[in-house]
Structures are given as structure tokens and as C-alpha cells.
Scaffold this active site. Sequence first.
Site, PDB file in Angstrom:
ATOM      1  CB  ILE A 169     -31.405  32.115 -17.885  1.00 31.63           C
ATOM      2  CG1 ILE A 169     -31.417  33.593 -18.281  1.00 31.63           C
ATOM      3  CG2 ILE A 169     -32.591  31.787 -17.003  1.00 31.63           C
ATOM      4  CD1 ILE A 169     -30.485  33.929 -19.408  1.00 31.63           C
ATOM      5  NE  ARG A 229     -40.051  21.974 -14.016  1.00 27.74           N
ATOM      6  CZ  ARG A 229     -40.894  22.119 -15.029  1.00 27.74           C
ATOM      7  NH1 ARG A 229     -42.176  21.876 -14.856  1.00 27.74           N
ATOM      8  NH2 ARG A 229     -40.470  22.514 -16.200  1.00 27.74           N
ATOM      9  CE  LYS A 233     -34.968  35.790 -23.726  1.00 29.39           C
ATOM     10  NZ  LYS A 233     -34.533  34.417 -24.049  1.00 29.39           N
ATOM     11  NE  ARG A 268     -33.496  26.543 -23.442  1.00 33.45           N
ATOM     12  CZ  ARG A 268     -33.815  27.796 -23.148  1.00 33.45           C
ATOM     13  NH1 ARG A 268     -34.612  28.471 -23.958  1.00 33.45           N
ATOM     14  NH2 ARG A 268     -33.341  28.382 -22.069  1.00 33.45           N
TER      15      ARG A 268
END
Length: 324
Positions: free
Chosen positions: A16, A40, A100, A172
Site C-alpha cells: 500500500i 520491521r 484502515k 491478513r
Amino acid sequence: MSEPRLRVGVVGAGRIADFVHLPSLRLLPELCEVVAVASRDPDRARTFAGRWAVPRVHATWQALLDDAGVDAVVVCPPSDLNYAVASAAIEAGKHVLCEKPLAISYPEARGLAEAARGSPRVHMVAFTFRFAAALRYLRRLVAEEHFGEIRHWRMAYFNDGQLDPGAPFTWRHQRARGGAGILADMGSHMIDMARYLLGEITAVSAVSRGYVGERPLAGGPGRGRVETPDACAFVAEFASGVIGTFDLSRAVAGRGGTGRPQYQGVEVHGTEGAAVYELIRPFHLQVSLGRAMARRQHWATVEVPLDLQVYPGSPRNPRTDDPL
């Protein structure tokens, strides 16, 4: 005297950030510059910084927030970190654009919203789809009652991101990190669009599905258990009395003819007409106005007026530049 450019730091160096935020920020060199990135994964951060000529790489998001040369932060790590990073950024006095979902739980999201309201800095959730020119035009037409009393909303979002059962297990697929799956990921955008056009939702009834129980672990043997849904459908009632239906999936082949692996479409139906908006046509709407036209299924394609093709305050010229 012109205002100094906003110095932006990016937390997260994933897809993203790479495909959405950095290209968008680079459209505005007169207003901002990306000066730092944190991830990270140090190799990914360095690769990202090299690709986008970002001068500073921080090993942790905490170090980026401590960077006095950063005025604003784009928060786009895995979803379970959004709350911690965004709340710390607000406390550090940074402007915040947060991806979001804001948090994995409602109490955290509510707490973050309250912290942001108490800050003098600018803060925003990255609900980008509401700024599409055609959707803003649709909002104007609805507000001006061109379609009469709105009675029904229908929204569909489909992509093939999780269609392949051999695609690797990621964060996810974990409920503790990915939250509500497709509903949190893309459904949050669709709910925001609905509220933007038609106001608050007061009641819902929903069903969700996951299609692949386990996925192979990336880079090694074994499989991970999928805990988040790939599809969701729900009926919603708005405070205005409008009935809305939402269909979402990240595990279908999409809709033929779009030329893309994803489809997003919105329909609004009223007593005097209807309109259809599709993401692949950001500067056009299909409309049918008047009861006679609706009965004859007569539709016309209309172009978004020039004053809506660029968001107010944007320095871009829609006649010569890519609209924002």
C-alpha cells in the site's frame, strides 16, 4: 512567503505504501517531501528507500516518531499496529494519515478517534475512494434530489486476491492481526462511501465466508490456519430509511469486461431515477432520470463537471495533469 514543505515519514514499506501512498505524495512536490521510512523488515525498508529516494531509514516506528525532521506520518503497517503507531504519532505532535482499519477492536478505534479530536494536528483515515470525482458528483446529485427520494443502495466489490488456494499464509489471515478480513480491508471503504452519500447506518444483518481453511507458510514447510473471512454480504438500514445491500469478496475471478482483477460498483435508486458509479470510470456516471425514462430502461452516460474533477485545494489542473 510560501509555506515550507511538509516533511513526511512513512511507517510500513509494504504494497500500500509502494503502490498508493508514495506515488500520490510524489504528485505534490511543491507541498511535501518524504524524508523517512520505517519497517520491521530492514531489507525491505532499504529497498523501498532506494526506489523512492527517501533519505532516512529507521529501524523502528518509534525511532521515526522521535525524528524531529518529520512533521507528518503515513501509518500503513499491518493492521494490528495501526492503533499503536497512530496514537503515538498523535502524542508526538505529528499530523497523521492512517490506513484502515484504525484498530482491531472498537474500543481502540474509539479511543484513537478521541485522541485525534483533542490534537491540534490534522488527522485522517485513508478512505480514498470517497474522493473519486464521479462519486462526489453522485453525492451532489443525491443532495440536489435529482433522483427523488432515495430508497435503495447497492454496492459490490470483488477481487481475486485470495482466489488461489496456493497463495501463501500472511498476517491478513490471522484474526488478531487482520481483524475482520475482507470487511475490515475493503468493506470499511464501502461503508464509508455509503455513509458519505446517504448518512448513518442504524442496523445490519450479515453473513461471511472463508473458502480456504489453510494456506502454505511462506518460505518454509507447514501450513497456517486461515481465521479471517474472504467474503461478506450484508443488508443495512440507514437512518433515512434507505435499504442498502453490500457484496464483498476477495476470492472470485471478478467481473468480466473490466480488464482488471477487481471490480467496484455502486447503484443508487430513487423515486425519480437512478445512477450507477463504477471505479473503472472515475469521471463518468450512468444515470436514468424521470419515471418514464426508468420504465424504458433509458440510461445516459454523463461526465463529471470540471469543478469536481479535482478535489478543492489541490494544485493539480484537470486539463493538463492527472487529477487527484
